[in-house]
Design a protein around this motif. Structure first.
Motif, mmCIF file in Angstrom:
data_model
loop_
_atom_site.group_PDB
_atom_site.id
_atom_site.type_symbol
_atom_site.label_atom_id
_atom_site.label_comp_id
_atom_site.label_asym_id
_atom_site.label_seq_id
_atom_site.Cartn_x
_atom_site.Cartn_y
_atom_site.Cartn_z
ATOM 1 N N GLN A 120 -3.461 -8.106 -14.394
ATOM 2 C CA GLN A 120 -2.725 -8.840 -15.418
ATOM 3 C C GLN A 120 -2.082 -10.136 -14.916
ATOM 4 O O GLN A 120 -2.232 -11.170 -15.583
ATOM 5 N N PRO A 121 -1.397 -10.125 -13.755
ATOM 6 C CA PRO A 121 -0.822 -11.413 -13.315
ATOM 7 C C PRO A 121 -1.890 -12.478 -13.118
ATOM 8 O O PRO A 121 -1.662 -13.659 -13.418
ATOM 9 N N ILE A 122 -3.055 -12.069 -12.639
ATOM 10 C CA ILE A 122 -4.133 -13.033 -12.404
ATOM 11 C C ILE A 122 -4.628 -13.586 -13.734
ATOM 12 O O ILE A 122 -4.854 -14.795 -13.876
ATOM 13 N N HIS A 147 -2.965 -13.863 -16.319
ATOM 14 C CA HIS A 147 -1.915 -14.706 -16.856
ATOM 15 C C HIS A 147 -1.917 -16.085 -16.187
ATOM 16 O O HIS A 147 -1.830 -17.108 -16.856
ATOM 17 N N MET A 172 2.172 2.119 -3.312
ATOM 18 C CA MET A 172 1.206 2.713 -4.237
ATOM 19 C C MET A 172 0.867 4.137 -3.850
ATOM 20 O O MET A 172 0.191 4.845 -4.599
ATOM 21 N N MET A 181 2.647 -8.596 -4.268
ATOM 22 C CA MET A 181 1.427 -9.272 -3.859
ATOM 23 C C MET A 181 1.250 -10.579 -4.628
ATOM 24 O O MET A 181 0.716 -11.557 -4.107
ATOM 25 N N MET A 182 1.715 -10.585 -5.886
ATOM 26 C CA MET A 182 1.602 -11.819 -6.672
ATOM 27 C C MET A 182 2.468 -12.920 -6.057
ATOM 28 O O MET A 182 2.000 -14.041 -5.837
ATOM 29 N N ARG A 221 2.345 -4.651 -7.155
ATOM 30 C CA ARG A 221 1.598 -5.712 -7.837
ATOM 31 C C ARG A 221 2.387 -7.016 -7.810
ATOM 32 O O ARG A 221 1.867 -8.078 -7.503
ATOM 33 N N GLY A 252 -5.618 0.528 -2.989
ATOM 34 C CA GLY A 252 -4.525 1.277 -3.605
ATOM 35 C C GLY A 252 -4.994 2.096 -4.791
ATOM 36 O O GLY A 252 -4.611 3.261 -4.945
ATOM 37 N N VAL A 253 -5.848 1.512 -5.641
ATOM 38 C CA VAL A 253 -6.252 2.232 -6.844
ATOM 39 C C VAL A 253 -7.233 3.348 -6.496
ATOM 40 O O VAL A 253 -7.183 4.427 -7.092
ATOM 41 N N THR A 299 3.975 1.148 -7.999
ATOM 42 C CA THR A 299 2.786 0.319 -8.170
ATOM 43 C C THR A 299 3.132 -1.009 -8.825
ATOM 44 O O THR A 299 2.572 -2.048 -8.486
ATOM 45 N N GLN A 356 0.831 5.572 -13.622
ATOM 46 C CA GLN A 356 0.588 4.630 -12.536
ATOM 47 C C GLN A 356 0.016 3.334 -13.092
ATOM 48 O O GLN A 356 -0.583 3.333 -14.157
ATOM 49 N N ASP A 357 0.182 2.297 -12.314
ATOM 50 C CA ASP A 357 -0.443 1.043 -12.676
ATOM 51 C C ASP A 357 -1.964 1.217 -12.580
ATOM 52 O O ASP A 357 -2.463 1.899 -11.699
ATOM 53 N N PHE A 374 7.432 -14.257 -14.919
ATOM 54 C CA PHE A 374 6.324 -15.180 -15.155
ATOM 55 C C PHE A 374 6.728 -16.633 -15.060
ATOM 56 O O PHE A 374 5.921 -17.523 -15.297
ATOM 57 N N GLY A 378 -3.987 -3.272 -15.113
ATOM 58 C CA GLY A 378 -2.622 -3.727 -14.903
ATOM 59 C C GLY A 378 -2.528 -4.623 -13.687
ATOM 60 O O GLY A 378 -1.849 -5.646 -13.703
ATOM 61 N N PHE A 379 -3.251 -4.254 -12.657
ATOM 62 C CA PHE A 379 -3.215 -5.054 -11.442
ATOM 63 C C PHE A 379 -3.842 -6.424 -11.665
ATOM 64 O O PHE A 379 -3.549 -7.376 -10.966
ATOM 65 N N TYR A 421 -4.545 -9.669 -2.113
ATOM 66 C CA TYR A 421 -4.177 -9.053 -3.401
ATOM 67 C C TYR A 421 -5.302 -8.145 -3.891
ATOM 68 O O TYR A 421 -5.092 -6.998 -4.259
ATOM 69 N N LEU A 425 0.840 -1.194 0.000
ATOM 70 C CA LEU A 425 0.000 0.000 0.000
ATOM 71 C C LEU A 425 0.880 1.251 0.000
ATOM 72 O O LEU A 425 0.613 2.218 -0.728
ATOM 73 N N VAL A 446 -5.614 -4.985 -1.764
ATOM 74 C CA VAL A 446 -4.562 -4.005 -2.037
ATOM 75 C C VAL A 446 -4.898 -3.256 -3.321
ATOM 76 O O VAL A 446 -4.767 -2.029 -3.409
ATOM 77 N N LYS A 447 -5.377 -4.000 -4.303
ATOM 78 C CA LYS A 447 -5.780 -3.355 -5.551
ATOM 79 C C LYS A 447 -6.921 -2.373 -5.307
ATOM 80 O O LYS A 447 -6.870 -1.221 -5.734
#
Lengths: 318, 675
Positions: B595-597, B599, A119, A134-135, A131, B463-464, A127, B587-588, A292, B592-593, B456, A116, B459-460
């Motif tokens: 995207q990993p999910i 993927h 960000m 957290m991943m 991300r 944060g956003v 940011t 900023q993301d 990845f 974007g946040f 996760y 947090l 936070v998204k």
């Protein structure tokens, strides 16, 4: 008697705070030796902290109170974790405040706060780092829990002191499931502490950063606290590993004389020295993975832990 | 007075008082019609009165739970001839009334400050629908026969439908409302059928009769599956979840909070009532079914929440996740109960109940916070928010508490229930089914993954919306919530913190329920410091020591830093690796946040992505994410219904003579049948 246990608890925490940067310095030194570089001094992390504490903090104009509190929260969670983990003795008062699952929760709190804060300023790298952090977190947490499940199945308890007591009582018990769990744990440790192969703590390339990218906006005493918390986190993870897999030397079963304590301190130092060298070796032998590939890496850790679980259940069923 | 009171046991008067409050809610709702367009009358007088009613309900239910009285029964002189309404207050309904009262008080207070004139339905109508909704939920919880239960259930569905479509001029909202109405009714039919099965040929529709009925295994299982379908549709279990992400964003925020925080819990209540009370959990397979559905819903909800770009849709998916967690707990409890492991069943059920209470608090808090953000910025899309912590410090601080709670972080309340749930998973290897033994630890891993994903997502979310730089210029003018809204948010946040640091309170309330349902409570001797569900050697957690420890370390560290170093600060531009031209666009984003999910969990989604080519003059990036289940289940059903309707419409010739012919043929047929 109560007073003495509190003094010993305090001593354990102060020792953890004091030697955590030393542990980080030792790993850096070993790494330098293994890579044929001239090594920085062992006390380099302390010099770094002193320099940072003396500097004036440069704070972005739009930084919110959340950003300024986070370093203290991080430091607080890591110190509390050090108090909870039985690194020297098992009968300390804070050890009952939380079991291993609550400990995972504590680490998660630290992770959410640092993400947090990253960000908060609203820069591109911050940011991005949040991300990614957290991943890695949500991938590593199930694997870590499965590792702990292995240990719980053996001892029937999620309290770390009970685990250590159990191992000390069954000194020669070697369960094959623990071997799988130990490998999985080391993999999780590397990922959670932003080490190679997931992240590179010494990188200067912002695009590949994870943990460091979140700290870019921090400076001076805030950065010092965050760095100190990071080294404490590594120290804490190492101590969890010792408690789970090589608990020998930890003063257990009410042995709390000075001899037992000295022995515990010596054992801890020895284990840290070996573990630090081993970590440096692993880091020197492996290359950083693409971001990845991280899911595959952590899924492997998870599967290893599950394999350990199944091995245990098979043996137990027989 | 020809009112026939029938009170059994100790002469407690909680039930009549509760019914009076419910009646008062309806009166409050009707009173608004006296001055239908006066916002001040409806919002500033009637809604606070409703909140007061909620507080009284919570108080009555709480004292009832703590005192451990025998159930109170009351037969109302209402309903059909020979089919009066039965009501009953026992520990289970007491717990859910407590939940309703606690969260409802906060939501009603917030609603008093929230509604503005000129937005959709007139204030008085909103007030009426709102209070009828509240009253019908309480009646659902108190009903003691299938008849009253279904009447209240339908009233609840209809009043909430009108609330969802309060801005009915927008086509999307009408469509969302229609979907909700369909799902609510499909669910209601399943519940009705389930009651029909459970009365077992005796044609007695009181719950007492159903409790005593002895059903064949096939019929009992049919009843439980029907109930799971019906209540699952209301609670949002996958695959009956499709209405949630549509209806929650469409509704005004206090209504979303009511639906997500409270209405979903009535479905949980119904499921518990049927499985544990009326059917006495007979087969472990029921537990496995609920456990599997719950875990899948939890994971599904968390994954979808992570890729949402609308803040209320995100919260709706997170509700699916949390309902999944609650069902996981119920399933585990059923599994243990059917295997005769009472104590562990009590542990799992406690986890489910406490999580239901927690979810009512923090999800309401977050939905209400999105309402404040929506009013302040007129934006619901995460891509157009940002930096609100500096413009709306009150909402941001209170929402932070909700965010940390829902992310399951100690020492707040979300962690308590997740911890209990994980603890109950630890006992699964002792189950007498070897195969289940091996599979269930994987369930614990799925649970851990869900909890981490929830962090996760949150936070998204936080944060956003609240952190970073404002993504739109207009956000600079955003204003903080008014005092009534702050009061409502503050009440819910206080609940999160209190249950977090003193989980004993919630555990005691849940213990009253497990004591009655399973005749077992998890260790009654908690100290003020520590909760230890089985034994302290096994596991213990102390939120107070946690909080005290962290606070002490932070305080000491702060003082030491100030003494040994200094507190000098220089405010400068952000560093950002020395790049001076950064804008808020760098900023993301919410996409974007996600995207990993996208993927990692790509197989869950149907994605349509439009990427700009390198030479585009005005590049646009567009991504559309869809639920695979929508195409796999709902569209085929819709097409099937359409086809069936087409076939049937052949009969509909549109000419009077043909219809007369039909009547004639029917009569002829009946005559043949009779003769």
């Amino acid at each position: 008697m109560r007073g003495i246990t509190f003094v010993r608890q305090f001593g354990e925490v102060v020792l953890a705070i004091a030697i955590a940067p030393l542990f980080a310095g030792w790993i850096a030194q070993c790494r330098a030796w293994m890579q044929n570089r001239s090594a920085p001094s062992l006390v380099q992390p302390y010099r770094m902290l002193r320099k940072l504490f003396q500097k004036d903090a440069a704070l972005a104009k739009n930084a919110s109170p959340l950003f300024r509190t986070t370093p203290y929260v991080l430091f607080g969670t890591m110190v509390l974790a050090a108090a909870i983990i039985p690194s020297l003795a098992t009968d300390l008062p804070f050890a009952r405040a939380a079991d291993a699952i609550a400990l995972i929760g504590l680490f998660a709190t630290a992770r959410v706060f640092v993400s947090l804060a990253a960000m908060d300023i609203g820069t591109a790298f911050g940011t991005l780092g949040a991300r990614r952090e957290m991943m890695i977190g949500f991938l590593a947490e199930p694997a870590l829990l499965m590792v702990l499940f292995n240990a719980f199945l053996l001892s029937g308890s999620t309290a770390l002191p009970s685990l250590v007591e159990f191992y000390n009582a069954h000194r020669f018990l070697i369960d094959p499931s623990l071997a799988f769990a130990a490998i999985a744990f080391v993999m999780v440790l590397l990922a959670e502490n932003a080490r190679i192969p997931i992240d590179n703590p010494t990188t200067h390339l912002e695009l590949t950063m994870i943990h460091e990218a979140m700290l870019l906006e921090y400076s001076a005493r805030h950065l010092a606290l965050v760095e100190w918390a990071s080294s404490l986190k590594l120290f804490n993870y190492a101590c969890i590993g010792f408690a789970l897999f090589i608990p020998w030397g930890i003063a257990a079963g009410g042995r709390n004389g000075s001899a037992a304590t000295l022995l515990a301190i010596a054992a801890l130092m020895g284990k840290l020295a070996v573990a630090g060298a081993a970590l440096a070796l692993i880091e020197s032998l492996s290359a950083k993975l693409r971001i990845f590939r991280a899911p595959e890496y952590l899924a492997t850790a998870f599967l290893l832990a599950v394999l350990g679980l199944l091995v245990h259940l098979q043996i137990g069923a027989r | 007075m020809n009112v026939h009171f029938l009170i059994s046991g100790w002469p407690g008067h909680a039930l009549p008082s509760l019914l009076l409050i419910i009646a008062a809610w309806v009166v409050i709702g009707l009173a608004g019609l006296l001055r239908p367009h006066s916002l001040r009358f409806v919002a500033h007088l009637l809604f606070p009165l409703g909140a007061l009613g909620c507080l009284c309900v919570a108080l009555l239910a709480g004292t009832f739970l703590v005192s451990g009285h025998e159930p109170e029964v009351l037969v109302l002189p209402l309903g059909l001839p020979d089919l009066p309404f039965h009501t009953r207050l026992d520990a289970l309904s007491g717990f859910f009334l407590l939940l309703l009262g606690l969260a409802g008080a906060g939501i009603s207070t917030f609603a008093a400050g929230y509604f503005r004139s000129g937005e959709g339905t007139a204030p008085a109508l909103l007030g009426l629908q709102y209070h009828v909704f509240l009253a019908s939920m309480a009646v659902v919880i108190l009903a003691d026969d299938a008849y009253l239960f279904m009447v209240a259930w339908e009233t609840m569905a209809l009043s909430s439908y009108f609330l969802v479509t309060s801005q009915h001029r927008i086509p999307d909202i009408r469509r969302a409302g229609f979907l909700y109405l369909i799902m609510a009714h499909v669910g209601a039919i399943c519940i009705l059928l389930s009651f029909g099965v459970m009365q077992g040929g005796s044609w007695q529709f009181t719950f007492d009769a159903m409790r005593g009925a002895s059903l064949a295994p096939v019929w009992a299982t049919t009843a439980i599956v029907l109930a799971l379908l019906g209540f699952g549709a209301k609670a949002g279990l996958v695959p009956m979840h499709v209405w949630l992400p549509e209806a929650h964003p469409a509704a005004p925020s206090p209504v979303s909070a009511m639906m997500s925080g409270l209405m979903l819990k009535t479905a949980i209540y119904g499921m518990l009532r049927i499985s544990f009370d009326l059917l006495h959990v007979r087969y472990w397979q029921w537990g496995v079914l609920m456990l599997a559905l719950g875990l899948f819903s939890a994971l599904f909800g968390a994954i979808f929440a992570a890729v949402q770009t609308d803040m209320k849709r995100l919260l709706a998916y997170s509700s699916i996740e949390n309902v999944g967690l609650i069902f996981t707990g119920i399933g585990l409890a059923a599994l243990f109960e059917a295997s005769n492991m009472r104590l562990f069943a009590a542990l799992a059920l406690t986890a489910a109940l406490v999580h239901a209470l927690n979810h009512a608090l923090f999800k309401s808090l977050l939905f209400l916070a999105t309402g404040s953000v929506l009013h302040a910025t007129k934006q619901r899309s995460l891509g157009k928010l940002g930096g609100l912590i500096r413009r709306m410090p009150w909402v941001a601080t209170l929402a932070l508490i909700g965010t940390l709670s829902i992310a399951g972080l100690p020492p707040l309340n979300g962690f308590v229930s997740e911890w209990l749930l994980l603890q109950s998973f630890l006992f699964t290897p002792q189950l007498p089914h070897a195969f289940i033994n091996m599979l269930v630890p994987l369930g614990a891993a799925a649970l851990a993954l869900t909890a981490a994903l929830a962090a996760y997502v949150m936070v998204k979310f936080y944060g956003v919306i609240f952190l970073g730089q404002p993504r739109e210029a207009s956000l600079v003018e955003a204003h903080d919530a008014n005092w009534l809204e702050r009061l409502g948010l503050g009440w819910l946040a206080l609940g999160c913190v209190l249950i977090g640091i003193l989980p004993q309170l919630a555990l005691k309330a849940a213990g009253a329920v497990t004591g009655k349902l399973l005749s077992e409570t998890i260790s009654p001797g908690f100290s003020i410091w520590l909760i230890a569900p089985v034994t302290p050697e096994h596991a213990s957690y102390s939120a107070l020591i946690f909080l005290a420890g962290i606070t002490a370390v932070i305080g000491i560290a702060f003082v030491l830093v100030r003494i040994l170093a200094h507190g000098r600060i220089r405010r400068t531009a952000a560093w950002d690796c020395g790049y001076p031209w950064q804008t808020s666009r760098m900023q993301d984003t919410a996409e974007g946040f996600g995207q990993p999910i996208r993927h990692i969990f790509g197989t869950f989604f149907r994605m349509e992505r439009h990427l700009p080519s390198p030479s585009d003059k005005s590049p646009h990036y567009r991504i559309h994410i869809e639920d695979k289940l929508w195409r796999a289940i709902y569209l085929p059903i819709g097409r099937g219904v359409q086809r069936l309707a087409d076939v049937v419409s052949v009969l509909q010739g549109g000419r009077l003579s043909i219809y007369l012919l039909y009547s004639f043929l029917t009569l002829l047929g009946l005559l043949v049948f009779v003769l």
